[in-house]
Write a protein that holds these residues in place. Structure first.
Motif, PDB file in Angstrom:
ATOM      1  N   SER A 182       0.814  -1.265   0.240  1.00  0.00           N
ATOM      2  CA  SER A 182      -0.060  -0.138   0.151  1.00  0.00           C
ATOM      3  C   SER A 182       1.023   1.217   0.096  1.00  0.00           C
ATOM      4  O   SER A 182       2.079   1.254   0.141  1.00  0.00           O
ATOM      5  CB  SER A 182      -0.887   0.134   1.360  1.00  0.00           C
ATOM      6  N   ILE A 183       0.273   2.452  -0.321  1.00  0.00           N
ATOM      7  CA  ILE A 183       0.979   3.708  -0.209  1.00  0.00           C
ATOM      8  C   ILE A 183       0.958   4.154   1.426  1.00  0.00           C
ATOM      9  O   ILE A 183      -0.122   4.174   1.727  1.00  0.00           O
ATOM     10  CB  ILE A 183       0.371   4.707  -1.133  1.00  0.00           C
ATOM     11  N   LEU A 184       1.925   4.257   1.906  1.00  0.00           N
ATOM     12  CA  LEU A 184       1.863   4.826   3.370  1.00  0.00           C
ATOM     13  C   LEU A 184       2.387   6.332   3.352  1.00  0.00           C
ATOM     14  O   LEU A 184       3.122   6.893   2.836  1.00  0.00           O
ATOM     15  CB  LEU A 184       2.936   4.080   4.144  1.00  0.00           C
ATOM     16  N   LEU A 185       1.568   6.955   4.273  1.00  0.00           N
ATOM     17  CA  LEU A 185       1.708   8.201   4.931  1.00  0.00           C
ATOM     18  C   LEU A 185       1.980   7.822   6.373  1.00  0.00           C
ATOM     19  O   LEU A 185       1.150   7.870   7.158  1.00  0.00           O
ATOM     20  CB  LEU A 185       0.729   9.384   4.653  1.00  0.00           C
ATOM     21  N   TYR A 186       3.336   7.980   6.895  1.00  0.00           N
ATOM     22  CA  TYR A 186       3.813   7.411   8.086  1.00  0.00           C
ATOM     23  C   TYR A 186       4.504   8.369   9.119  1.00  0.00           C
ATOM     24  O   TYR A 186       5.273   9.039   8.707  1.00  0.00           O
ATOM     25  CB  TYR A 186       4.446   6.230   7.913  1.00  0.00           C
ATOM     26  N   GLN A 187       3.976   8.354  10.383  1.00  0.00           N
ATOM     27  CA  GLN A 187       4.742   8.919  11.474  1.00  0.00           C
ATOM     28  C   GLN A 187       5.122  10.619  10.710  1.00  0.00           C
ATOM     29  O   GLN A 187       6.202  10.778  10.743  1.00  0.00           O
ATOM     30  CB  GLN A 187       5.789   8.050  12.093  1.00  0.00           C
ATOM     31  N   PHE A 235       1.773  17.258  11.123  1.00  0.00           N
ATOM     32  CA  PHE A 235       1.239  18.528  10.350  1.00  0.00           C
ATOM     33  C   PHE A 235       0.574  19.327  11.405  1.00  0.00           C
ATOM     34  O   PHE A 235      -0.319  19.314  12.043  1.00  0.00           O
ATOM     35  CB  PHE A 235      -0.145  17.832   9.503  1.00  0.00           C
ATOM     36  N   ASN A 236       1.307  20.736  11.419  1.00  0.00           N
ATOM     37  CA  ASN A 236       0.857  21.943  12.463  1.00  0.00           C
ATOM     38  C   ASN A 236      -0.419  22.589  11.686  1.00  0.00           C
ATOM     39  O   ASN A 236      -0.964  23.120  12.469  1.00  0.00           O
ATOM     40  CB  ASN A 236       2.209  22.609  12.607  1.00  0.00           C
ATOM     41  N   GLY A 237      -0.423  22.394  10.418  1.00  0.00           N
ATOM     42  CA  GLY A 237      -1.365  23.380   9.593  1.00  0.00           C
ATOM     43  C   GLY A 237      -2.451  22.450   9.171  1.00  0.00           C
ATOM     44  O   GLY A 237      -2.395  21.191   9.334  1.00  0.00           O
ATOM     45  N   ARG A 238      -3.369  23.097   8.331  1.00  0.00           N
ATOM     46  CA  ARG A 238      -4.527  22.412   7.734  1.00  0.00           C
ATOM     47  C   ARG A 238      -3.887  21.478   6.805  1.00  0.00           C
ATOM     48  O   ARG A 238      -2.856  21.439   6.058  1.00  0.00           O
ATOM     49  CB  ARG A 238      -5.213  23.422   7.211  1.00  0.00           C
ATOM     50  N   CYS A 239      -4.419  20.309   6.640  1.00  0.00           N
ATOM     51  CA  CYS A 239      -4.126  18.997   5.576  1.00  0.00           C
ATOM     52  C   CYS A 239      -5.414  18.626   4.785  1.00  0.00           C
ATOM     53  O   CYS A 239      -6.347  18.366   5.451  1.00  0.00           O
ATOM     54  CB  CYS A 239      -3.486  17.885   6.331  1.00  0.00           C
ATOM     55  N   ASP A 240      -5.288  18.716   3.449  1.00  0.00           N
ATOM     56  CA  ASP A 240      -6.291  18.661   2.510  1.00  0.00           C
ATOM     57  C   ASP A 240      -5.842  17.480   1.612  1.00  0.00           C
ATOM     58  O   ASP A 240      -4.952  17.535   0.916  1.00  0.00           O
ATOM     59  CB  ASP A 240      -6.493  19.959   1.692  1.00  0.00           C
ATOM     60  N   PHE A 241      -6.848  16.418   1.623  1.00  0.00           N
ATOM     61  CA  PHE A 241      -6.676  15.334   0.615  1.00  0.00           C
ATOM     62  C   PHE A 241      -7.914  15.468  -0.362  1.00  0.00           C
ATOM     63  O   PHE A 241      -8.990  14.976   0.025  1.00  0.00           O
ATOM     64  CB  PHE A 241      -6.664  13.956   1.081  1.00  0.00           C
ATOM     65  N   LEU A 242      -7.985  16.311  -1.617  1.00  0.00           N
ATOM     66  CA  LEU A 242      -9.220  16.557  -2.028  1.00  0.00           C
ATOM     67  C   LEU A 242      -9.021  15.962  -3.506  1.00  0.00           C
ATOM     68  O   LEU A 242      -7.984  16.368  -4.155  1.00  0.00           O
ATOM     69  CB  LEU A 242      -9.285  17.967  -2.165  1.00  0.00           C
ATOM     70  N   ASN A 243      -9.897  15.589  -3.995  1.00  0.00           N
ATOM     71  CA  ASN A 243     -10.063  14.858  -5.342  1.00  0.00           C
ATOM     72  C   ASN A 243      -8.825  14.276  -5.910  1.00  0.00           C
ATOM     73  O   ASN A 243      -8.479  14.263  -7.122  1.00  0.00           O
ATOM     74  CB  ASN A 243     -10.447  16.256  -6.248  1.00  0.00           C
ATOM     75  N   ASN A 244      -8.257  13.367  -5.009  1.00  0.00           N
ATOM     76  CA  ASN A 244      -7.490  12.488  -5.485  1.00  0.00           C
ATOM     77  C   ASN A 244      -7.846  11.031  -5.922  1.00  0.00           C
ATOM     78  O   ASN A 244      -8.840  10.772  -5.466  1.00  0.00           O
ATOM     79  CB  ASN A 244      -6.369  12.434  -4.367  1.00  0.00           C
ATOM     80  N   ASN A 245      -6.881  10.407  -6.631  1.00  0.00           N
ATOM     81  CA  ASN A 245      -7.278   9.022  -7.140  1.00  0.00           C
ATOM     82  C   ASN A 245      -6.484   8.187  -6.568  1.00  0.00           C
ATOM     83  O   ASN A 245      -5.254   8.213  -6.663  1.00  0.00           O
ATOM     84  CB  ASN A 245      -7.128   8.736  -8.846  1.00  0.00           C
ATOM     85  N   PHE A 246      -7.224   7.025  -5.730  1.00  0.00           N
ATOM     86  CA  PHE A 246      -6.383   5.901  -5.057  1.00  0.00           C
ATOM     87  C   PHE A 246      -6.410   4.866  -5.993  1.00  0.00           C
ATOM     88  O   PHE A 246      -7.610   4.238  -5.789  1.00  0.00           O
ATOM     89  CB  PHE A 246      -6.838   5.950  -3.647  1.00  0.00           C
ATOM     90  N   LYS A 247      -5.460   4.646  -6.549  1.00  0.00           N
ATOM     91  CA  LYS A 247      -5.508   3.388  -7.204  1.00  0.00           C
ATOM     92  C   LYS A 247      -4.756   1.980  -6.627  1.00  0.00           C
ATOM     93  O   LYS A 247      -4.728   1.063  -6.937  1.00  0.00           O
ATOM     94  CB  LYS A 247      -4.652   3.416  -8.487  1.00  0.00           C
ATOM     95  N   SER A 248      -4.169   2.518  -5.436  1.00  0.00           N
ATOM     96  CA  SER A 248      -3.572   1.473  -4.467  1.00  0.00           C
ATOM     97  C   SER A 248      -4.098   1.724  -3.180  1.00  0.00           C
ATOM     98  O   SER A 248      -4.318   2.810  -2.841  1.00  0.00           O
ATOM     99  CB  SER A 248      -2.089   1.400  -4.650  1.00  0.00           C
ATOM    100  N   PRO A 249      -4.203   0.562  -2.364  1.00  0.00           N
ATOM    101  CA  PRO A 249      -4.458   1.000  -1.018  1.00  0.00           C
ATOM    102  C   PRO A 249      -3.717   1.954  -0.131  1.00  0.00           C
ATOM    103  O   PRO A 249      -2.464   1.974  -0.558  1.00  0.00           O
ATOM    104  CB  PRO A 249      -4.194  -0.388  -0.242  1.00  0.00           C
TER     105      PRO A 249
END
Length: 522
Positions: free
Chosen positions: A148-153, A156-170
Motif C-alpha cells: 500500500s501507499i503509506l503516509l507514516y509518522q 502536520f501543524n497546519g491544515r491538511c487537505d486530501f481533495l479529489n485524488n485518485n487512489f489506485k492502490s490501498p
C-alpha cells in the motif's frame, strides 16, 4: 418570643439579599473550555518525537521523487537517528521539515511518505496514489515494493487537505499527528482500501468538503455541485479507522456506503462531534468508539435525515445534536428511529437513557424568548447578568419545563423508581423538623396519647427530653404520612393547623402510591 421573631425576620432579609446579589452579579452560564492541543516544537523536539521512524525507502528517494526534485519545497532538513522496525540496527535518515505552505497538485505518489514535518498547511490535490510502476519507471528507479501507499509518522501543524485524488492502490495513514482540520474527499467513488490507524486528530477529520463551501452564495454552491466539486462522498471499499484519538468533529455527513463498501471503527477515542447527517448505509456499527478515560467527554451525535437501515450504537457518552433550523418533526423522527435501533439491539440501559433525553428535549425545545421586551429592558437598564438569571428562573418556572423537572427529579420518568424512596424519607424528615416546632398545635388537632411529650418523666434532662420529643414527633409524622385510612371525625377542625396536617397526609398518600407501584413493578 420577640427576640425569636426578630431573628427570623433578619434571617429572611439576609436570604432574600443573597438571592438578589446572586441574580445581579453571579453568572450561572456554563463555562466551556476548549481542547488544548500541543503547539509547535523545535527541531530538537522533532528528532525526539520521530526517533523511531523506520527507514522504509532508499536514501535517494522520497515519494517517488528524487531529493533534488523535492528540495525546492523544503527549507530545513534534520538527520535524527532512527531504528528500523523489527530490526536491531540503527541508521541515519533525513527528516524533511517544511516551514511554508506546501501544495502537491497533479502529482503521482508511489511509495512511502515518512518522517515529514509540516509547519504550515499541506495539500494533496488532484493527485494519483498508485504503487504500480511501468517498465521504464522500474528501470530508472530503485524502489521497494509495498502492499500500500503509506503516509507514516509525520506531523502536520497546519491544515491538511486530501481533495479529489485518485487512489489506485490501498492507502494507509499511520501514526501521524494533525493539529488542524483534515479534509478527505476523493474525486470519484473511493474504490480502494483506506486505513487510518494510531493517528491524533487535534481539530477533526472531514470525509467531505461541504463545510468549506457552506458560506458561499447559493449560486456558487449550485455551480460547484453541477461541476461535481462538492457532493456525496461515495465509499465503495473498506475504510478502517482504528486506535485514533479525535478532537473536534468527525464528519461523515453526506457520505454514502455503496454495496461493496464498509466503514469500520475500532478502539477510537470519541470526538467532540460525530456528524452522520444525510449519511446513507445499509448498516453502521459505532461500538468501535470509547470515551476518553482522562476527559470523560460527551460526543454530540448528529443523525439528522440519515438513511441507516441498521445502526448499532450503545447510547452512552452520546447526546443527540440538532443544528439551528431543525423542525420538531425532524427531531421526533430522529429520536424515534434511534430508539427503535437501540431497542432492537437489546441495549436496555441505552434505551432508558435515550428516552429520558427525548422527553427532556421535548419539554425544553421551545424556551422563552430572551429578547422579549421585559428581558431587553432589564439587560439595558439594570444588568445583563440579572437579565440572564431572571430569564433562567422564568424558563424553569414555565409549566412544561417545571413538569419535566418534577418528572425527571422525582423518579427519572419512571426509569429510576427507587428515587421515590429517598424522596419520601427526605420529605418525612423535612415535615418532622417543621412539626417539632409546632408539635403542641398538631397534637391539639389530632392527639395520639402514646406520642404525647407529657408522658416523658419530669426528672428527664433537658437534652434527653428534646431528643425524646423529636423521636415522638418523627414517629407521629411517619404515622400520619403512611396512614392509608384516616378518621376525619378524630380531627379538631376548629384549630388552624388542621390544614397543615391534611397536606402532610395527602402528600404521604401520593408517596405511598408510588412506593406500592415500585414494589409491584419488580
Amino acid at each position: 418570643m420577640p427576640a425569636n421573631k426578630s431573628f427570623k425576620n433578619w434571617t429572611l432579609v439576609l436570604c432574600v439579599s443573597a438571592v438578589m446579589i446572586s441574580l445581579l452579579f453571579v453568572d450561572w452560564r456554563n463555562k466551556t473550555t476548549g481542547i488544548s492541543v500541543p503547539g509547535s516544537v523545535d527541531d530538537s523536539a522533532i528528532r525526539t518525537a520521530l526517533r523511531n521512524i523506520p527507514v522504509r525507502d532508499s536514501a535517494a528517494e522520497i515519494w517517488g521523487k528524487v531529493v533534488g526534485e523535492i528540495s525546492k519545497f523544503r527549507d530545513t532538513s534534520v538527520t535524527p537517528t532512527m531504528k528500523n522496525r523489527g530490526e536491531g540496527d540503527i541508521r541515519q535518515a533525513t527528516l524533511f521539515v517544511f516551514n511554508r505552505p506546501v501544495s502537491f497538485s497533479s502529482d503521482t505518489f508511489r511509495t512511502t511518505m515518512s518522517g515529514l514535518y509540516f509547519r504550515s498547511d499541506a495539500g494533496f490535490l488532484y493527485s494519483r496514489f498508485d504503487k504500480g510502476l511501468t517498465a521504464r519507471q522500474a528501470e530508472s528507479m530503485t524502489m521497494k515494493s509495498y502492499n500500500s501507499i503509506l503516509l507514516y509518522q509525520s506531523i502536520f501543524n497546519g491544515r491538511c487537505d486530501f481533495l479529489n485524488n485518485n487512489f489506485k492502490s490501498p492507502f494507509e495513514l499511520l501514526y501521524c499527528t494533525f493539529r488542524k482540520p483534515v479534509n478527505f474527499l476523493t474525486r470519484d467513488t473511493l474504490s480502494t482500501k483506506v486505513s487510518f490507524e494510531g493517528n491524533f486528530f487535534g481539530a477533526g477529520l472531514h470525509f467531505n468538503n461541504l463545510d468549506k463551501f457552506a458560506n458561499l452564495k447559493r449560486v456558487a454552491q449550485e455551480r460547484l455541485q453541477r461541476n461535481k466539486t462538492i457532493g456525496f462522498q461515495q465509499i465503495g471499499s473498506t475504510v478502517t479507522i482504528k486506535d485514533c484519538e479525535f478532537h473536534g468533529k468527525l464528519d461523515f455527513s453526506a457520505c454514502e456506503i455503496m454495496a461493496d463498501g464498509k466503514l469500520e471503527f475500532e478502539n477510537n477515542i470519541l470526538p467532540d462531534t460525530l456528524d452522520l447527517s444525510k449519511f446513507r448505509a445499509a448498516s453502521l456499527d459505532l461500538r468501535g468508539f470509547r470515551a476518553d478515560t482522562g476527559a470523560a467527554r460527551i460526543c454530540y451525535l448528529n443523525l439528522l435525515d440519515n438513511r441507516i437501515a441498521n445502526l448499532n450504537v450503545e447510547y452512552h457518552n452520546y447526546r443527540l445534536y440538532f443544528p439551528p433550523g431543525t423542525t420538531d418533526d425532524q427531531v421526533s423522527r430522529t429520536y424515534q428511529s434511534l430508539l427503535k435501533s437501540v431497542k432492537d439491539n437489546g441495549y436496555n440501559s441505552s434505551y432508558e437513557e435515550l428516552d429520558m433525553e427525548y422527553r427532556h428535549v421535548n419539554a425544553t425545545r421551545h424556551p422563552l424568548d430572551s429578547n422579549s421586551a421585559a428581558f431587553t429592558f432589564i439587560r439595558k437598564h439594570i444588568s445583563k447578568t440579572f437579565a440572564f438569571n431572571a430569564w433562567v428562573i422564568a424558563e424553569k418556572m414555565r409549566p412544561a419545563h417545571l413538569w419535566d423537572t418534577i418528572q425527571r427529579t422525582w423518579w427519572g420518568y419512571g426509569y429510576e423508581k427507587t428515587k421515590v424512596l429517598y424522596w419520601s424519607l427526605l420529605i418525612i424528615f423535612g415535615f418532622s423538623i417543621y412539626n417539632f416546632y409546632h408539635y403542641g398545635q398538631l397534637l391539639s388537632v389530632l392527639n395520639i396519647e402514646n406520642l404525647n411529650p407529657s408522658n416523658i418523666p419530669e426528672n428527664t434532662s433537658r437534652n434527653k427530653r428534646k431528643a425524646l420529643t423529636y423521636w415522638y414527633c418523627l414517629t407521629y409524622t411517619s404515622f400520619l404520612f403512611f396512614k392509608i385510612s384516616f378518621e376525619f371525625k378524630a380531627l379538631n377542625f376548629g384549630k388552624r393547623f388542621v390544614l397543615i396536617l391534611l397536606v402532610q397526609y395527602f402528600v404521604g398518600l401520593i408517596c405511598s402510591a408510588f412506593i406500592v407501584n415500585l414494589i409491584f413493578s419488580r
